[in-house]
Design a protein around this motif. Structure first.
Motif, PDB file in Angstrom:
ATOM      1  N   LEU A 234     -85.992 -49.178  47.120  1.00 51.25           N
ATOM      2  CA  LEU A 234     -87.232 -49.564  46.444  1.00 51.25           C
ATOM      3  C   LEU A 234     -88.430 -48.947  47.148  1.00 51.25           C
ATOM      4  CD1 LEU A 234     -86.493 -53.344  45.744  1.00 51.25           C
ATOM      5  CD2 LEU A 234     -85.900 -51.334  44.374  1.00 51.25           C
ATOM      6  N   THR A 239     -90.955 -48.405  44.174  1.00 53.57           N
ATOM      7  CA  THR A 239     -90.666 -49.395  43.140  1.00 53.57           C
ATOM      8  C   THR A 239     -91.033 -50.771  43.663  1.00 53.57           C
ATOM      9  OG1 THR A 239     -88.794 -48.045  42.384  1.00 53.57           O
ATOM     10  CG2 THR A 239     -88.894 -50.319  41.613  1.00 53.57           C
ATOM     11  N   THR A 240     -91.843 -51.500  42.914  1.00 53.54           N
ATOM     12  CA  THR A 240     -92.234 -52.833  43.368  1.00 53.54           C
ATOM     13  C   THR A 240     -91.083 -53.813  43.126  1.00 53.54           C
ATOM     14  OG1 THR A 240     -93.123 -53.538  41.228  1.00 53.54           O
ATOM     15  CG2 THR A 240     -94.622 -52.333  42.707  1.00 53.54           C
ATOM     16  N   ALA A 242     -91.330 -56.616  41.587  1.00 50.34           N
ATOM     17  CA  ALA A 242     -91.405 -57.078  40.200  1.00 50.34           C
ATOM     18  C   ALA A 242     -90.742 -56.070  39.261  1.00 50.34           C
ATOM     19  CB  ALA A 242     -92.855 -57.312  39.798  1.00 50.34           C
ATOM     20  N   GLU A 243     -90.966 -54.774  39.492  1.00 54.69           N
ATOM     21  CA  GLU A 243     -90.346 -53.749  38.658  1.00 54.69           C
ATOM     22  C   GLU A 243     -88.832 -53.754  38.820  1.00 54.69           C
ATOM     23  OE1 GLU A 243     -93.971 -50.441  38.634  1.00 54.69           O
ATOM     24  OE2 GLU A 243     -92.419 -50.399  40.192  1.00 54.69           O
ATOM     25  N   SER A 244     -88.368 -53.916  40.047  1.00 54.88           N
ATOM     26  CA  SER A 244     -86.925 -53.936  40.267  1.00 54.88           C
ATOM     27  C   SER A 244     -86.290 -55.158  39.613  1.00 54.88           C
ATOM     28  CB  SER A 244     -86.613 -53.914  41.766  1.00 54.88           C
ATOM     29  OG  SER A 244     -87.115 -55.074  42.405  1.00 54.88           O
ATOM     30  N   TYR A 245     -87.008 -56.278  39.612  1.00 55.04           N
ATOM     31  CA  TYR A 245     -86.493 -57.474  38.954  1.00 55.04           C
ATOM     32  C   TYR A 245     -86.355 -57.243  37.448  1.00 55.04           C
ATOM     33  CZ  TYR A 245     -86.467 -62.099  36.833  1.00 55.04           C
ATOM     34  OH  TYR A 245     -86.156 -63.184  36.061  1.00 55.04           O
ATOM     35  N   GLU A 246     -87.311 -56.561  36.844  1.00 54.25           N
ATOM     36  CA  GLU A 246     -87.210 -56.259  35.413  1.00 54.25           C
ATOM     37  C   GLU A 246     -86.001 -55.380  35.127  1.00 54.25           C
ATOM     38  OE1 GLU A 246     -88.799 -57.489  32.776  1.00 54.25           O
ATOM     39  OE2 GLU A 246     -89.647 -58.857  34.263  1.00 54.25           O
ATOM     40  N   LEU A 247     -85.702 -54.452  36.033  1.00 54.32           N
ATOM     41  CA  LEU A 247     -84.516 -53.611  35.856  1.00 54.32           C
ATOM     42  C   LEU A 247     -83.245 -54.448  35.941  1.00 54.32           C
ATOM     43  CD1 LEU A 247     -85.537 -50.497  37.998  1.00 54.32           C
ATOM     44  CD2 LEU A 247     -85.496 -50.673  35.502  1.00 54.32           C
ATOM     45  N   GLU A 250     -82.883 -56.226  32.647  1.00 53.57           N
ATOM     46  CA  GLU A 250     -82.404 -55.314  31.604  1.00 53.57           C
ATOM     47  C   GLU A 250     -80.898 -55.087  31.726  1.00 53.57           C
ATOM     48  OE1 GLU A 250     -84.583 -51.726  31.939  1.00 53.57           O
ATOM     49  OE2 GLU A 250     -86.527 -52.646  31.502  1.00 53.57           O
TER      50      GLU A 250
END
Length: 409
Positions: A234, A239-240, A242-247, A250
């Motif tokens: 990350l 990659t933040t 929060a962004e990694s959590y969204e991934l 998904e």
């Protein structure tokens, strides 16, 4: 990453000892095929391969009686047969992953100087054992070995990107080897079960499972890695959390769609051993990065719906709870995002589940106002509870996805 809760087993009508049956079968399979020391490679997530294989078989799978073991309180047990196809695949995966982990420890300098050479020899021995084992089930393990070898190369590229003119390494490139390995292992369960029509969907499910595993590990290690100057995918790709959590979210959704297409999403053992623990994992990760705030019930005492946390209606009050206790009504203001400490993240991600303090407080149901003892006090779940927050046994009052309790939704 996965540890199913015995409370959930009861809900699905499954014997809670089924998880242990697969784990002990894997451990004994490693011992019988590769010696006592190979039992140290037992990987609890690899148990899922044995479960997936059995879930696609038309009839019950073979069981054998295992001798007394200290980890079972010196009790005998009926366990998955060590020579069953699912256990052979799970032990192949355990040896491969164990070999890679040993090699990583040596490469990262985590091993003591005197231990480096023996660990390297053990890593090589386990990799060779994995190849021999894979041949028994017609599984081509070489693409997985190549992917594991490529992991170190792509991480080296990512670490040196700042000082070079090469194109930046993406997060997808960094997670690709893990995703490939999991994809091929998942797909091969369909071959072993003589269900080749499931292979493509299971390959997709495995790809996303591997991605979740890699990202959740990166989230867990983020604070510690950055504090000590170690590589973290990350941080290397900006990659933040929060962004990694969204991934992760998904991939969780795609995995569920693939299992539904393969008609495995409604198999009780798959729901209990994979989907429910994944649901709880995603919720815990969300709480750790500040993306998930609290338990929210769909209805108030008078039957009117509450706003969901995702609704953009700040004037509508929502009832929140923390560790099973109701908070004051708020107007939807979001708390500041925070990063989880390494101790908290490891506990959330690696299966160190609640042990009867802090999060396991008694619970007042937001649906009825009834106060209940935390359900773990009255069942044999012990410390394996996979509830994300409250461990409250809030029953059916919550819609799946809102409460985060893998054992209630």
């Amino acid at each position: 990453m996965l540890r199913p809760c015995s409370h959930g087993a009861e809900k699905y009508g499954i014997d809670a000892a089924e998880w242990r049956s697969h784990m002990c079968g894997l451990c004994l399979g490693l011992r019988d095929g590769h010696g006592q020391l190979a039992r140290a490679a037992t990987n609890t997530d690899a148990i899922l391969l044995s479960v997936l294989t059995e879930a696609q078989l038309p009839g019950p799978s073979a069981r054998t009686t295992a001798g007394r073991c200290p980890l079972r309180g010196m009790q005998r047990a009926e366990v998955a047969a060590a020579d069953s196809p699912g256990v052979l695949l799970a032990s192949t995966a355990s040896l491969l992953l164990g070999s890679a982990k040993l090699r990583d420890h040596v490469a990262d300098g985590d091993a003591a100087r005197l231990a480096g050479r023996p660990m390297t020899r053990m890593s090589t021995r386990w990799a060779d054992s994995a190849r021999r084992q894979a041949a028994l089930i017609d599984f081509d393990v070489e693409p997985l070995v190549a992917a594991i070898d490529a992991q170190q190369l792509v991480e080296s590229r990512a670490a040196s990107n700042a000082a070079s003119a090469e194109p930046p390494v993406t997060l997808d490139e960094l997670t690709a080897p893990t995703a490939l390995c999991a994809a091929e292992l998942f797909a091969h369960t369909a071959i072993l079960a003589n269900r080749p029509e499931n292979a493509d969907q299971l390959r997709i499910a495995g790809e996303h499972f591997g991605r979740i595993a890699h990202l959740s590990d990166a989230i867990a290690d983020y604070d510690d890695d950055t504090a000590h100057g170690r590589f973290n995918p990350l941080a290397a790709t900006d990659t933040t959390l929060a962004e990694s959590y969204e991934l992760v979210r998904e991939s969780d959704a795609e995995l569920r769609r693939a299992l539904a297409a393969a008609r495995l999403a409604d198999v009780p053992t798959i729901r209990w051993m994979l989907l429910d623990p994944l649901h709880a994992l995603v919720h815990r990760l969300g709480k750790g990065v500040g993306a998930v705030k609290a338990h929210v019930c769909n209805t108030t005492h008078d039957g009117h719906p509450h706003a969901h946390l995702g609704d953009h209606r700040p004037s509508t009050p929502v009832s929140e709870t923390t560790h099973g206790h109701p908070r004051a009504h708020r107007t939807g203001h979001r708390p500041p995002t925070r990063r989880p400490g390494i101790g908290e993240a490891l506990a959330l991600v690696l299966g160190v589940y609640c042990t009867g303090y802090a999060c396991c407080a008694d619970h007042t149901s937001p649906c009825t106002g009834e106060r209940k003892d935390a359900w773990w006090k009255g069942c044999d779940c012990g410390s394996c509870c996979d509830c994300a927050d409250c461990c409250s046994g809030c029953g059916d009052c919550c819609s799946c996805g809102d409460c985060g309790c893998g054992c209630d939704c």
